[in-house]
Design an enzyme around this catalytic site. Structure first.
Site, PDB file in Angstrom:
ATOM      1  N   ASP A  65      37.799  32.505   8.445  1.00 20.33           N
ATOM      2  CA  ASP A  65      37.095  32.707   9.713  1.00 20.33           C
ATOM      3  C   ASP A  65      37.481  34.073  10.288  1.00 20.33           C
ATOM      4  O   ASP A  65      38.655  34.455  10.281  1.00 20.33           O
ATOM      5  CB  ASP A  65      37.458  31.593  10.709  1.00 20.33           C
ATOM      6  N   ASN A  91      31.167  21.288  13.636  1.00 22.48           N
ATOM      7  CA  ASN A  91      30.425  21.233  14.888  1.00 22.48           C
ATOM      8  C   ASN A  91      28.936  21.099  14.593  1.00 22.48           C
ATOM      9  O   ASN A  91      28.420  21.741  13.684  1.00 22.48           O
ATOM     10  CB  ASN A  91      30.681  22.508  15.698  1.00 22.48           C
ATOM     11  N   GLU A 104      27.884  27.262  16.831  1.00 15.91           N
ATOM     12  CA  GLU A 104      27.374  28.619  17.086  1.00 15.91           C
ATOM     13  C   GLU A 104      26.567  29.145  15.920  1.00 15.91           C
ATOM     14  O   GLU A 104      25.515  29.748  16.107  1.00 15.91           O
ATOM     15  CB  GLU A 104      28.541  29.571  17.385  1.00 15.91           C
ATOM     16  N   VAL A 105      27.056  28.947  14.706  1.00  9.95           N
ATOM     17  CA  VAL A 105      26.344  29.439  13.523  1.00  9.95           C
ATOM     18  C   VAL A 105      25.572  28.272  12.916  1.00  9.95           C
ATOM     19  O   VAL A 105      26.154  27.247  12.549  1.00  9.95           O
ATOM     20  CB  VAL A 105      27.321  30.054  12.496  1.00  9.95           C
ATOM     21  N   HIS A 126      28.904  24.092   8.246  1.00  8.06           N
ATOM     22  CA  HIS A 126      30.217  24.557   7.789  1.00  8.06           C
ATOM     23  C   HIS A 126      31.301  23.587   8.231  1.00  8.06           C
ATOM     24  O   HIS A 126      31.189  22.942   9.275  1.00  8.06           O
ATOM     25  CB  HIS A 126      30.535  25.968   8.295  1.00  8.06           C
ATOM     26  N   HIS A 182      35.248  23.599   9.240  1.00  7.44           N
ATOM     27  CA  HIS A 182      36.427  24.390   9.563  1.00  7.44           C
ATOM     28  C   HIS A 182      37.644  23.673   8.980  1.00  7.44           C
ATOM     29  O   HIS A 182      37.801  22.464   9.187  1.00  7.44           O
ATOM     30  CB  HIS A 182      36.652  24.472  11.082  1.00  7.44           C
TER      31      HIS A 182
HETATM   32  P1  AMP Z   1      30.882  27.061  15.036  1.00  5.30           P
HETATM   33  O1  AMP Z   1      31.109  27.130  16.502  1.00  5.30           O
HETATM   34  O2  AMP Z   1      31.388  25.786  14.431  1.00  5.30           O
HETATM   35  O3  AMP Z   1      29.448  27.346  14.670  1.00  5.30           O
HETATM   36  O4  AMP Z   1      31.808  28.193  14.390  1.00  5.30           O
HETATM   37  C1  AMP Z   1      31.331  29.359  13.805  1.00  5.30           C
HETATM   38  C2  AMP Z   1      32.532  30.087  13.285  1.00  5.30           C
HETATM   39  O5  AMP Z   1      32.083  31.162  12.480  1.00  5.30           O
HETATM   40  C3  AMP Z   1      33.411  30.707  14.397  1.00  5.30           C
HETATM   41  O6  AMP Z   1      34.742  30.187  14.275  1.00  5.30           O
HETATM   42  C4  AMP Z   1      33.346  32.214  14.090  1.00  5.30           C
HETATM   43  O7  AMP Z   1      34.568  32.864  14.344  1.00  5.30           O
HETATM   44  C5  AMP Z   1      32.975  32.229  12.621  1.00  5.30           C
HETATM   45  N1  AMP Z   1      32.285  33.432  12.169  1.00  5.30           N
HETATM   46  C6  AMP Z   1      31.213  34.032  12.730  1.00  5.30           C
HETATM   47  N2  AMP Z   1      30.843  35.109  12.011  1.00  5.30           N
HETATM   48  C7  AMP Z   1      31.693  35.180  10.952  1.00  5.30           C
HETATM   49  C8  AMP Z   1      31.827  36.060   9.837  1.00  5.30           C
HETATM   50  N3  AMP Z   1      31.015  37.106   9.660  1.00  5.30           N
HETATM   51  N4  AMP Z   1      32.820  35.822   8.937  1.00  5.30           N
HETATM   52  C9  AMP Z   1      33.659  34.784   9.112  1.00  5.30           C
HETATM   53  N5  AMP Z   1      33.579  33.912  10.127  1.00  5.30           N
HETATM   54  C10 AMP Z   1      32.616  34.100  11.039  1.00  5.30           C
END
Ligand code: AMP
Length: 113
Positions: free
Chosen positions: A29, A86, A94-95, A99, A101
């Protein structure tokens, strides 16, 4: 436009990749929330747990099996770790690419949350 995790999977965007196979990719991350913080994603774009279909059984199994492998690679198998996925707005995703974690390297502050 490909999502950010699809770009890491395809190599179009740099990622600190630990593990990659036919189904999944694991990378560190970018904003670690623990001393060890790895994300495991399906190579195929699946938006969230809500979008996993029966046809994705193999991918779903590989995601979970990769947790153990990541823990071993990160040296946290014995000390333990937390896995979180999430989903959607209430889950604070967010993404929008499924995924998991994997968080470890220090005791978690709370049992949950
Ligand atoms: P979520 O809130 O579960 O969608 O978490 C998305 C995660 O992706 C966050 O912990 C970010 O820090 C991580 N993240 C976003 N962009 C990148 C990236 N380019 N490389 C690695 N991790 C990322």
């Amino acid at each position: 436009m490909k999502c950010i995790f699809c770009q890491i999977v395809s190599g179009e965007m740099p990622g600190d990749i630990l593990l990659q196979n036919e189904h999944i990719c694991a990378f560190r991350d970018i904003h670690p929330a623990a001393p060890k913080h790895v994300l495991i994603v399906p190579n195929k774009h699946i938006a969230s747990t809500e979008d996993i279909s029966n046809a994705d059984r193999d991918v779903a199994a590989e995601l979970i099996l990769a947790v153990k492998e990541v823990a071993k690679l990160e040296g946290i198998s014995k000390s333990g770790y937390r896995i979180i996925s999430n989903c959607g707005s209430h889950g604070r995703q967010e993404v929008k690419h499924l995924h998991i974690h994997v968080l470890g390297g220090a005791p978690m502050k709370h049992r949950l949350g």
